[in-house]
Motif scaffolding. Structure first.
Motif, PDB file in Angstrom:
ATOM      1  N   GLN A 205       0.816  -1.215   0.000  1.00  0.00           N
ATOM      2  CA  GLN A 205       0.000   0.000   0.000  1.00  0.00           C
ATOM      3  C   GLN A 205       0.850   1.264   0.000  1.00  0.00           C
ATOM      4  O   GLN A 205       0.552   2.231  -0.708  1.00  0.00           O
ATOM      5  CB  GLN A 205      -0.938  -0.005   1.203  1.00  0.00           C
ATOM      6  N   GLU A 206       1.911   1.278   0.799  1.00  0.00           N
ATOM      7  CA  GLU A 206       2.699   2.501   0.955  1.00  0.00           C
ATOM      8  C   GLU A 206       3.596   2.806  -0.244  1.00  0.00           C
ATOM      9  O   GLU A 206       3.818   3.966  -0.581  1.00  0.00           O
ATOM     10  CB  GLU A 206       3.540   2.428   2.233  1.00  0.00           C
ATOM     11  N   PHE A 207       4.117   1.740  -0.884  1.00  0.00           N
ATOM     12  CA  PHE A 207       5.117   1.955  -1.930  1.00  0.00           C
ATOM     13  C   PHE A 207       4.697   1.412  -3.292  1.00  0.00           C
ATOM     14  O   PHE A 207       5.407   1.592  -4.273  1.00  0.00           O
ATOM     15  CB  PHE A 207       6.456   1.334  -1.512  1.00  0.00           C
ATOM     16  N   GLY A 208       3.563   0.713  -3.351  1.00  0.00           N
ATOM     17  CA  GLY A 208       3.088   0.204  -4.628  1.00  0.00           C
ATOM     18  C   GLY A 208       3.979  -0.860  -5.226  1.00  0.00           C
ATOM     19  O   GLY A 208       4.144  -0.932  -6.452  1.00  0.00           O
ATOM     20  N   LEU A 209       4.548  -1.724  -4.366  1.00  0.00           N
ATOM     21  CA  LEU A 209       5.417  -2.800  -4.843  1.00  0.00           C
ATOM     22  C   LEU A 209       5.460  -3.917  -3.809  1.00  0.00           C
ATOM     23  O   LEU A 209       4.973  -3.776  -2.690  1.00  0.00           O
ATOM     24  CB  LEU A 209       6.829  -2.277  -5.125  1.00  0.00           C
ATOM     25  N   PHE A 210       6.047  -5.032  -4.219  1.00  0.00           N
ATOM     26  CA  PHE A 210       6.356  -6.120  -3.296  1.00  0.00           C
ATOM     27  C   PHE A 210       7.873  -6.187  -3.107  1.00  0.00           C
ATOM     28  O   PHE A 210       8.625  -5.966  -4.061  1.00  0.00           O
ATOM     29  CB  PHE A 210       5.874  -7.466  -3.829  1.00  0.00           C
ATOM     30  N   LEU A 211       8.316  -6.483  -1.882  1.00  0.00           N
ATOM     31  CA  LEU A 211       9.725  -6.770  -1.651  1.00  0.00           C
ATOM     32  C   LEU A 211      10.008  -8.194  -2.108  1.00  0.00           C
ATOM     33  O   LEU A 211       9.385  -9.146  -1.624  1.00  0.00           O
ATOM     34  CB  LEU A 211      10.081  -6.639  -0.168  1.00  0.00           C
ATOM     35  N   SER A 212      10.948  -8.351  -3.029  1.00  0.00           N
ATOM     36  CA  SER A 212      11.327  -9.667  -3.520  1.00  0.00           C
ATOM     37  C   SER A 212      12.566 -10.134  -2.764  1.00  0.00           C
ATOM     38  O   SER A 212      13.657  -9.583  -2.931  1.00  0.00           O
ATOM     39  CB  SER A 212      11.616  -9.610  -5.025  1.00  0.00           C
ATOM     40  N   VAL A 213      12.371 -11.143  -1.908  1.00  0.00           N
ATOM     41  CA  VAL A 213      13.461 -11.670  -1.070  1.00  0.00           C
ATOM     42  C   VAL A 213      14.039 -12.911  -1.740  1.00  0.00           C
ATOM     43  O   VAL A 213      13.343 -13.918  -1.883  1.00  0.00           O
ATOM     44  CB  VAL A 213      12.948 -12.021   0.335  1.00  0.00           C
ATOM     45  N   PRO A 214      15.311 -12.878  -2.176  1.00  0.00           N
ATOM     46  CA  PRO A 214      15.909 -14.057  -2.825  1.00  0.00           C
ATOM     47  C   PRO A 214      16.007 -15.222  -1.851  1.00  0.00           C
ATOM     48  O   PRO A 214      16.429 -15.053  -0.705  1.00  0.00           O
ATOM     49  CB  PRO A 214      17.299 -13.568  -3.241  1.00  0.00           C
ATOM     50  N   LEU A 215      15.629 -16.390  -2.306  1.00  0.00           N
ATOM     51  CA  LEU A 215      15.754 -17.610  -1.506  1.00  0.00           C
ATOM     52  C   LEU A 215      16.760 -18.522  -2.206  1.00  0.00           C
ATOM     53  O   LEU A 215      16.400 -19.401  -2.977  1.00  0.00           O
ATOM     54  CB  LEU A 215      14.397 -18.310  -1.359  1.00  0.00           C
ATOM     55  N   LYS A 216      18.024 -18.243  -1.966  1.00  0.00           N
ATOM     56  CA  LYS A 216      19.074 -19.026  -2.627  1.00  0.00           C
ATOM     57  C   LYS A 216      20.220 -19.256  -1.667  1.00  0.00           C
ATOM     58  O   LYS A 216      20.460 -18.468  -0.755  1.00  0.00           O
ATOM     59  CB  LYS A 216      19.562 -18.321  -3.885  1.00  0.00           C
ATOM     60  N   LYS A 217      20.931 -20.361  -1.900  1.00  0.00           N
ATOM     61  CA  LYS A 217      22.068 -20.717  -1.064  1.00  0.00           C
ATOM     62  C   LYS A 217      23.289 -19.914  -1.468  1.00  0.00           C
ATOM     63  O   LYS A 217      23.553 -19.709  -2.649  1.00  0.00           O
ATOM     64  CB  LYS A 217      22.359 -22.202  -1.194  1.00  0.00           C
ATOM     65  N   LEU A 218      24.017 -19.445  -0.454  1.00  0.00           N
ATOM     66  CA  LEU A 218      25.274 -18.745  -0.694  1.00  0.00           C
ATOM     67  C   LEU A 218      26.409 -19.551  -0.072  1.00  0.00           C
ATOM     68  O   LEU A 218      26.224 -20.229   0.939  1.00  0.00           O
ATOM     69  CB  LEU A 218      25.242 -17.341  -0.086  1.00  0.00           C
TER      70      LEU A 218
END
Length: 220
Positions: A205-218
């Motif tokens: 609502q506040e920023f008009g986007l979704f935070l995309s959190v990477p789910l990958k092994k480092l």
């Protein structure tokens, strides 16, 4: 009057742009200001913040911070493209987000599932206490964090990667939104203040986007 947030059926658009978070390995250095790595989770001290004074008179010494802590399992699991969590310590359940835009997301089993990220619609912090998470099945996991401040922005967040051998303790007022395993389900030990005050930011609502959190092994 502020209405309660429906964490299982959030009012968000079916499609929004994604803001991809940078991912870093969690180390004592990278976590400075955010929190600490945890080995002995059963004996780790949880910070309890003294209740704020309402006027010019101060809170009496040794009062306002006696609520103690509460602990329990924090379970996280995928249902198709939906990522859910249940915090038994405070008896709450959440829809954290989706692996694709919610208008396309399905709960039914699918042949090919792309769970390379989770799209977050919401983040929060606890002004009353710190919070500890420790993986009970050694699952690698990722946690998005941002430093304190109510004017938080998407670019303030980083995704911290943990290899599953150690847990995470975050200080009071640190923005976060659950712990996200690299497996289809996982359980974590959770300990936090009993008051469980929560300050929220509806990212969608506040920023008009979704935070995309990477789910990958480092690699450490």
């Amino acid at each position: 009057m502020i209405q309660p947030i429906d964490y299982l059926s959030p009012d968000v658009p079916l499609e929004l742009p994604w803001y991809k978070l940078p991912i870093v390995i969690a180390t004592p250095e990278s976590l400075k200001g955010y929190g600490q790595l945890v080995d002995d989770y059963r004996n780790f001290p949880i910070e309890i913040v003294t209740w704020p004074a309402q006027g010019w008179r101060s809170i009496d010494v040794d009062t306002g911070n006696q609520g103690g802590t509460t602990a329990g399992n924090f379970d996280v699991w995928w249902e198709g493209d939906f990522l859910y969590g249940r915090n038994q310590a405070v008896n709450d359940q959440y829809l954290f987000g989706w692996s694709k835009n919610p208008g396309e997301a399905q709960k039914i089993p699918q042949e090919k599932l792309d769970r390379s990220c989770v799209l977050l619609w919401h983040t929060n912090y606890h002004p009353d206490s710190g919070q500890l998470f420790f993986p009970l099945n050694s699952s690698p996991f990722v946690v998005p964090l941002a430093l304190p401040g109510d004017d938080v922005k998407p670019e303030d967040f980083k995704a911290f990667y943990f290899d599953g051998t150690r847990g995470l303790y975050i200080h009071p007022n640190i923005w976060h939104e659950g712990i996200f395993p690299l497996t289809s389900e996982a359980s974590f030990y959770d300990c936090q203040g009993k008051v469980h005050a929560r300050v929220s930011c509806n990212i969608a609502q506040e920023f008009g986007l979704f935070l995309s959190v990477p789910l990958k092994k480092l690699d450490n």
